[in-house]
Enzyme design. Sequence first.
Site, PDB file in Angstrom:
ATOM      1  N   GLY A   1     -12.522  53.098  29.687  1.00  0.00           N
ATOM      2  CA  GLY A   1     -13.431  53.221  30.822  1.00  0.00           C
ATOM      3  C   GLY A   1     -13.268  52.116  31.845  1.00  0.00           C
ATOM      4  O   GLY A   1     -12.160  51.714  32.181  1.00  0.00           O
TER       5      GLY A   1
ATOM      6  N   LYS B   1     -25.732  51.167  32.254  1.00  0.00           N
ATOM      7  CA  LYS B   1     -26.934  51.808  31.693  1.00  0.00           C
ATOM      8  C   LYS B   1     -27.208  51.401  30.249  1.00  0.00           C
ATOM      9  O   LYS B   1     -26.380  51.583  29.376  1.00  0.00           O
ATOM     10  CB  LYS B   1     -26.773  53.328  31.761  1.00  0.00           C
ATOM     11  CG  LYS B   1     -26.724  53.843  33.178  1.00  0.00           C
ATOM     12  CD  LYS B   1     -26.787  55.357  33.183  1.00  0.00           C
ATOM     13  CE  LYS B   1     -26.194  55.909  34.448  1.00  0.00           C
ATOM     14  NZ  LYS B   1     -24.798  56.365  34.302  1.00  0.00           N
TER      15      LYS B   1
ATOM     16  N   ARG C   1      -2.866  57.420  30.883  1.00  0.00           N
ATOM     17  CA  ARG C   1      -3.107  58.432  29.856  1.00  0.00           C
ATOM     18  C   ARG C   1      -1.896  59.347  29.657  1.00  0.00           C
ATOM     19  O   ARG C   1      -1.655  59.823  28.548  1.00  0.00           O
ATOM     20  CB  ARG C   1      -4.337  59.268  30.214  1.00  0.00           C
ATOM     21  CG  ARG C   1      -5.630  58.547  29.868  1.00  0.00           C
ATOM     22  CD  ARG C   1      -6.831  59.379  30.202  1.00  0.00           C
ATOM     23  NE  ARG C   1      -8.018  58.867  29.532  1.00  0.00           N
ATOM     24  CZ  ARG C   1      -9.236  59.320  29.765  1.00  0.00           C
ATOM     25  NH1 ARG C   1      -9.444  60.283  30.649  1.00  0.00           N
ATOM     26  NH2 ARG C   1     -10.256  58.816  29.111  1.00  0.00           N
TER      27      ARG C   1
ATOM     28  N   GLY D   1     -15.756  57.445  26.714  1.00  0.00           N
ATOM     29  CA  GLY D   1     -16.840  57.940  25.849  1.00  0.00           C
ATOM     30  C   GLY D   1     -16.411  58.034  24.392  1.00  0.00           C
ATOM     31  O   GLY D   1     -17.191  57.732  23.485  1.00  0.00           O
TER      32      GLY D   1
HETATM   33  N1  LIG Z   1     -25.463  44.176  37.612  1.00  0.00           N
HETATM   34  C1  LIG Z   1     -25.070  45.397  37.899  1.00  0.00           C
HETATM   35  N2  LIG Z   1     -25.762  46.176  38.733  1.00  0.00           N
HETATM   36  C2  LIG Z   1     -25.329  47.414  39.023  1.00  0.00           C
HETATM   37  N3  LIG Z   1     -24.240  47.985  38.515  1.00  0.00           N
HETATM   38  C3  LIG Z   1     -23.512  47.249  37.681  1.00  0.00           C
HETATM   39  C4  LIG Z   1     -23.882  45.931  37.317  1.00  0.00           C
HETATM   40  N4  LIG Z   1     -22.961  45.463  36.461  1.00  0.00           N
HETATM   41  C5  LIG Z   1     -22.053  46.435  36.288  1.00  0.00           C
HETATM   42  N5  LIG Z   1     -22.366  47.508  37.024  1.00  0.00           N
HETATM   43  C6  LIG Z   1     -21.604  48.749  37.170  1.00  0.00           C
HETATM   44  O1  LIG Z   1     -21.466  49.387  35.914  1.00  0.00           O
HETATM   45  C7  LIG Z   1     -20.421  50.323  36.031  1.00  0.00           C
HETATM   46  C8  LIG Z   1     -19.777  50.516  34.694  1.00  0.00           C
HETATM   47  O2  LIG Z   1     -20.756  50.883  33.766  1.00  0.00           O
HETATM   48  P1  LIG Z   1     -20.430  51.785  32.495  1.00  0.00           P
HETATM   49  O3  LIG Z   1     -21.597  51.653  31.591  1.00  0.00           O
HETATM   50  O4  LIG Z   1     -20.040  53.144  32.934  1.00  0.00           O
HETATM   51  O5  LIG Z   1     -19.143  50.977  31.897  1.00  0.00           O
HETATM   52  P2  LIG Z   1     -17.984  51.409  30.928  1.00  0.00           P
HETATM   53  O6  LIG Z   1     -18.580  51.781  29.635  1.00  0.00           O
HETATM   54  O7  LIG Z   1     -16.933  50.364  30.929  1.00  0.00           O
HETATM   55  O8  LIG Z   1     -17.314  52.642  31.585  1.00  0.00           O
HETATM   56  P3  LIG Z   1     -17.119  54.130  31.027  1.00  0.00           P
HETATM   57  O9  LIG Z   1     -18.476  54.743  30.939  1.00  0.00           O
HETATM   58  O10 LIG Z   1     -16.245  54.738  32.074  1.00  0.00           O
HETATM   59  O11 LIG Z   1     -16.471  53.970  29.677  1.00  0.00           O
HETATM   60  C9  LIG Z   1     -19.460  49.765  37.059  1.00  0.00           C
HETATM   61  O12 LIG Z   1     -19.281  50.702  38.075  1.00  0.00           O
HETATM   62  C10 LIG Z   1     -20.180  48.518  37.585  1.00  0.00           C
HETATM   63  O13 LIG Z   1     -20.119  48.384  38.984  1.00  0.00           O
HETATM   64  O1  LIG Z   2     -12.439  60.724  30.655  1.00  0.00           O
HETATM   65  C1  LIG Z   2     -12.888  60.912  29.511  1.00  0.00           C
HETATM   66  O2  LIG Z   2     -13.675  60.115  28.948  1.00  0.00           O
HETATM   67  C2  LIG Z   2     -12.371  62.087  28.729  1.00  0.00           C
HETATM   68  O3  LIG Z   2     -11.286  62.672  29.360  1.00  0.00           O
HETATM   69  C3  LIG Z   2     -13.488  63.091  28.477  1.00  0.00           C
HETATM   70  O4  LIG Z   2     -13.945  63.625  29.675  1.00  0.00           O
HETATM   71  P1  LIG Z   2     -15.419  64.268  29.760  1.00  0.00           P
HETATM   72  O5  LIG Z   2     -16.404  63.143  29.675  1.00  0.00           O
HETATM   73  O6  LIG Z   2     -15.467  65.023  31.053  1.00  0.00           O
HETATM   74  O7  LIG Z   2     -15.549  65.195  28.558  1.00  0.00           O
END
Ligand SMILES: Nc1ncnc2c1ncn2[C@@H]1O[C@H](COP(=O)(O)OP(=O)(O)OP(=O)(O)O)[C@@H](O)[C@H]1O
Ligand SMILES: O=C(O)[C@H](O)COP(=O)(O)O
Length: 393
Positions: free
Chosen positions: A350, A197, A36, A373
């Site tokens: 993410g 989720k 970043r 996000g």
């Molecule tokens: N089958 C599963 N059971 C439990 N956890 C899981 C499974 N598959 C993936 N995960 C977990 O989901 C997490 C990522 O989920 P998230 O929805 O936050 O993804 P992302 O959108 O890529 O990340 P961010 O929210 O940081 O953008 C990881 O830590 C991973 O270990």
């Molecule tokens: O890491 C992020 O997605 C951004 O820096 C925003 O952070 P925040 O979810 O704490 O607002």
Amino acid sequence: MNKKSVRDVDVAGKKVFVRVDFNVPLENGAITDDTRIRETLPTIKYLIEKGAKVILASHLGRPKGEVVEELRLTPAVARLSELLGKPVAKADEVVGASVQAQVDALKDGDVLVLENVRFHPGEESNDVELAKAFASLADLFVNDAFGAAHRAHASTEGIAHHIPAVSGLLMEKELDVLGKALNNPERPFTAIVGGSKVKDKIDVINKMIEIADNIIIGGGLSYTFFKAEGHEIGLSLCDNSKLDLVLEFKEKAKKLGKTFLLPVDIVVSEDFKSAVNMDIVGIDGIPANKEGVDIGPKTREIYAEVIKNSKLVVWNGPMGVFEVDDFSNGTRAVAQACADTAAYTVIGGGDSAAAAEKFHLADKMNHISTGGGASLEFMEGKQLPGVVALNDK
Ligand SMILES: Nc1ncnc2c1ncn2[C@@H]1O[C@H](COP(=O)(O)OP(=O)(O)OP(=O)(O)O)[C@@H](O)[C@H]1O
Ligand SMILES: O=C(O)[C@H](O)COP(=O)(O)O
């Protein structure tokens, strides 16, 4: 983009308040991924070269309006100084007399970083007085914090109402690439949605069913679909409040003639932190004492083939618990397929971005968003307040 960029205005000799997203991962005070910071260098260097006085502001973590020593921006400032190859001044406060004195001392081409803006309670509440105080430090506001553009905070949104406000070069690039992908996609367009989720991904799955040709589902959110269809899911993640909704998704995809793919086999384990009696099973074979932790080998093949035959791939969320090596094969296979395909590949920040880094495939992707996000909300079709507030062209 219909918003003014830093290239559209005169910055020479001006004091420029630049909101960046230096919210980088730290371990024992050391930065573990400086992407970043590196991604903001084009904007910062541009301003330095043009002779602007550069005032940088960022949040780090979620200190909730209080000073948290471990969340000072000191490591980020040190890293920025290394990357720029020049000294960078740091303020120990967010606003106030000492900050004003440091701003007054800036010469053309100098860089000053304010303290973590979330140490001030007015940042997240988008307090007008704080926004005005930020604005009073500068002649121009540049928002380069795409990662925080979904937050309407004093340094991302409020300030834009008080001085001329334009986008930085990173912001411009993110909006351009993600916008093009979503508004005028090359087809077949494949959207891969994984992660943990369902509730965090509902809007993005819904939107992707409308605009993509193929929707690939993986990760923890698959099991809510399986349960809704009446399968035993053992100890797997599930959001019981969304069972009806996921069935509606499948129905909607069918109606619109979209290919909607769920895993056909999965890796199960008694523990999700390490492999305990790990096995590969069909979707009807999840034992009551185990949970699904990754997609299986057949699914990996099917998903890789779809990715190979796409022209555009947008990926958000891992296919399994990729942090554990035994459960990382599905995410690795998807990352590898994205690296190998001739399609234009976009990773929505993410954990998927972290996974691409982990597998050393990040440089094989066409675009990795710096927003987690923020990129998710953008892909859902939502307006980002930090962008809306900028001046129109
Ligand atoms: N089958 C599963 N059971 C439990 N956890 C899981 C499974 N598959 C993936 N995960 C977990 O989901 C997490 C990522 O989920 P998230 O929805 O936050 O993804 P992302 O959108 O890529 O990340 P961010 O929210 O940081 O953008 C990881 O830590 C991973 O270990
Ligand atoms: O890491 C992020 O997605 C951004 O820096 C925003 O952070 P925040 O979810 O704490 O607002």
